[in-house]
Scaffold this motif. Structure first.
Motif, short mmCIF file in Angstrom:
data_model
loop_
_atom_site.label_atom_id
_atom_site.label_comp_id
_atom_site.label_asym_id
_atom_site.label_seq_id
_atom_site.Cartn_x
_atom_site.Cartn_y
_atom_site.Cartn_z
N GLU A 1 -62.66 73.36 54.38
CA GLU A 1 -61.53 72.39 53.88
C GLU A 1 -62.03 71.10 54.27
O GLU A 1 -62.48 71.00 55.63
CB GLU A 1 -60.36 72.95 54.71
N VAL B 1 -60.66 67.40 55.21
CA VAL B 1 -59.50 66.78 55.39
C VAL B 1 -59.78 65.16 55.58
O VAL B 1 -60.94 64.81 56.11
CB VAL B 1 -58.78 66.93 56.67
N ARG C 1 -58.36 61.33 56.41
CA ARG C 1 -57.12 60.97 57.10
C ARG C 1 -56.99 59.41 57.19
O ARG C 1 -58.19 58.78 57.31
CB ARG C 1 -57.25 61.22 58.69
N ALA D 1 -51.99 61.97 62.64
CA ALA D 1 -50.92 62.97 62.64
C ALA D 1 -51.56 64.02 62.95
O ALA D 1 -52.61 64.17 62.99
CB ALA D 1 -50.39 62.67 60.99
N GLY D 2 -50.66 65.20 63.02
CA GLY D 2 -50.86 66.48 63.05
C GLY D 2 -52.06 66.69 64.21
O GLY D 2 -51.95 66.38 65.16
N PHE E 1 -54.90 64.09 53.79
CA PHE E 1 -54.62 65.37 52.66
C PHE E 1 -55.92 66.19 53.10
O PHE E 1 -56.92 65.97 53.68
CB PHE E 1 -54.64 64.90 51.39
N ASP F 1 -47.99 70.33 49.97
CA ASP F 1 -48.23 71.22 50.94
C ASP F 1 -49.49 71.09 51.64
O ASP F 1 -49.65 71.56 52.79
CB ASP F 1 -48.62 72.77 50.09
N ASN F 2 -50.33 70.07 50.97
CA ASN F 2 -51.52 69.97 51.74
C ASN F 2 -51.75 68.42 51.98
O ASN F 2 -52.93 68.02 52.13
CB ASN F 2 -52.93 70.73 50.89
N CYS F 3 -50.83 67.39 51.55
CA CYS F 3 -50.75 66.15 52.09
C CYS F 3 -49.77 65.69 52.93
O CYS F 3 -48.51 66.24 52.92
CB CYS F 3 -50.65 65.33 50.83
N ARG G 1 -42.69 72.71 58.76
CA ARG G 1 -43.53 72.85 59.93
C ARG G 1 -42.51 72.44 61.03
O ARG G 1 -42.49 73.16 62.10
CB ARG G 1 -44.93 72.02 60.05
N1 UDP Z 1 -54.06 71.04 55.78
C1 UDP Z 1 -53.86 72.14 54.97
N2 UDP Z 1 -54.27 73.52 55.27
C2 UDP Z 1 -54.75 73.89 56.40
C3 UDP Z 1 -54.87 72.66 57.65
C4 UDP Z 1 -54.43 71.24 57.19
O1 UDP Z 1 -53.35 71.57 53.76
O2 UDP Z 1 -54.77 74.84 56.55
C5 UDP Z 1 -53.42 69.72 55.45
C6 UDP Z 1 -52.14 69.17 56.16
O3 UDP Z 1 -51.11 69.47 55.27
C7 UDP Z 1 -52.45 67.83 56.54
C8 UDP Z 1 -54.08 67.68 56.57
O4 UDP Z 1 -54.53 68.91 55.90
O5 UDP Z 1 -52.09 67.03 55.27
C9 UDP Z 1 -54.39 67.53 57.98
O6 UDP Z 1 -53.81 68.60 58.80
P1 UDP Z 1 -54.05 68.80 60.25
O7 UDP Z 1 -55.37 68.96 60.59
O8 UDP Z 1 -53.60 67.68 61.09
O9 UDP Z 1 -53.33 70.22 60.68
P2 UDP Z 1 -51.86 70.64 61.01
O10 UDP Z 1 -51.31 69.58 61.68
O11 UDP Z 1 -51.37 70.93 59.38
O12 UDP Z 1 -52.02 71.89 61.72
#
Ligand code: UDP
Length: 259
Positions: free
Chosen positions: A90, A92, A94, A98-99, A176, A200-202, A219
């Motif tokens: 995956e 990501v 940024r 965040a997160g 995302f 869902d993924n942004c 969440r």
């Molecule tokens: N994300 C996702 N699937 C995953 C983990 C993350 O789509 O299994 C996306 C999430 O929605 C965010 C970005 O990737 O937009 C970064 O996520 P993060 O690593 O901060 O993880 P989270 O806070 O979702 O655990």
């Protein structure tokens, strides 16, 4: 639907064999999960919205030459895509802390990053998708160095394009996640964007109020989850068929001239 062969059922989508070899049907469910499946729920209408939002974004990316697996939307909840070999990483991207990045590095959520940061996570639910480096990816053979170079270049192009697209409708693209696949055509292989691009993924925040319009509403139990997704679709002009995108973007910025 029941007569088609199901290939895979994930958290938010079901994959079926497509009508011709080399194609797959993605069916978008209303199910939502977070925190590695520890939190589960249903967001009524999410599947319909994500199907449309992902269609819209994949088509716009295609128009600027970013290759994707998307072929066409079939109906409210289904789209036809090319069958690809999914790379188990995956990616990501940024722009703002965040997160998990905010948590891991102790950076206050909402802090703009000095530059866009690309991270890799190994797609493995049992291990809760651990963060990995290029070294791990090439050493364990999950992707070749050339694949990774292509993925990184595409991810940055997607980031530039989507950042501008969302800015035009008053939304900040915080971060995302992308998935990539290998698309084979005879002896040729091309890396393309796969899966979906949706709230869902942004992470998508309203530019003026910082209000969250993405899965963080689910969440973090912020409520009005569907309304957040709906607002993203509305601003993108989805469901207002016939209105040209530029006209709609101008309308949102309040710069539309009366015609
Ligand atoms: N994300 C996702 N699937 C995953 C983990 C993350 O789509 O299994 C996306 C999430 O929605 C965010 C970005 O990737 O937009 C970064 O996520 P993060 O690593 O901060 O993880 P989270 O806070 O979702 O655990």
């Amino acid at each position: 639907m029941s007569r088609r062969r199901q290939i895979y059922e994930g958290k938010a989508k079901v994959l079926f064999e497509g009508p011709e070899p080399g194609t797959i049907i993605q069916y978008f469910k209303d199910d939502a999960s977070a925190f590695n499946n520890q939190k589960k729920g249903t967001i009524t209408g999410k599947g319909v919205l994500n199907n449309r939002i992902s269609e819209y974004l994949m088509l716009r990316l295609g128009e600027v030459g970013v290759p994707t697996h998307f072929v066409r939307r079939l109906n409210m909840r289904e789209q036809l895509v090319r069958e690809v070999e999914i790379i188990p990483i995956e990616v990501v991207v940024r722009n703002v802390a965040a997160g998990s990045l905010a948590k891991r590095l102790g950076i206050k959520e909402g802090t703009p990053l000095p530059r866009s940061i690309v991270e890799y996570y190994y797609k493995n639910d049992e291990l809760s998708n651990p963060i990995v480096s290029e070294e791990h990816i090439t050493a364990f053979g999950w992707a070749a160095t050339q694949d990774l170079d292509d993925m990184m270049a595409l991810a940055l192009r997607v980031n530039d394009f989507l950042t501008g697209l969302f800015l035009g409708i008053g939304i900040r693209l915080i971060d995302f996640k992308l998935e990539f696949g290998r698309l084979y055509n005879g002896d040729d292989m091309q890396i393309v964007i796969a899966d979906e691009i949706s709230p869902d993924n942004c992470r998508l925040w309203d530019f003026k109020t910082n209000e969250k319009m993405d899965k963080d509403r689910f969440r973090q139990d912020l409520g009005n989850v569907e309304a957040g997704y709906q607002e993203v679709a509305r601003r993108l002009g989805i469901f207002q068929e016939g209105a040209p995108a530029e006209h709609r973007a101008a309308e949102h910025r309040g710069t539309k001239t009366v015609q």
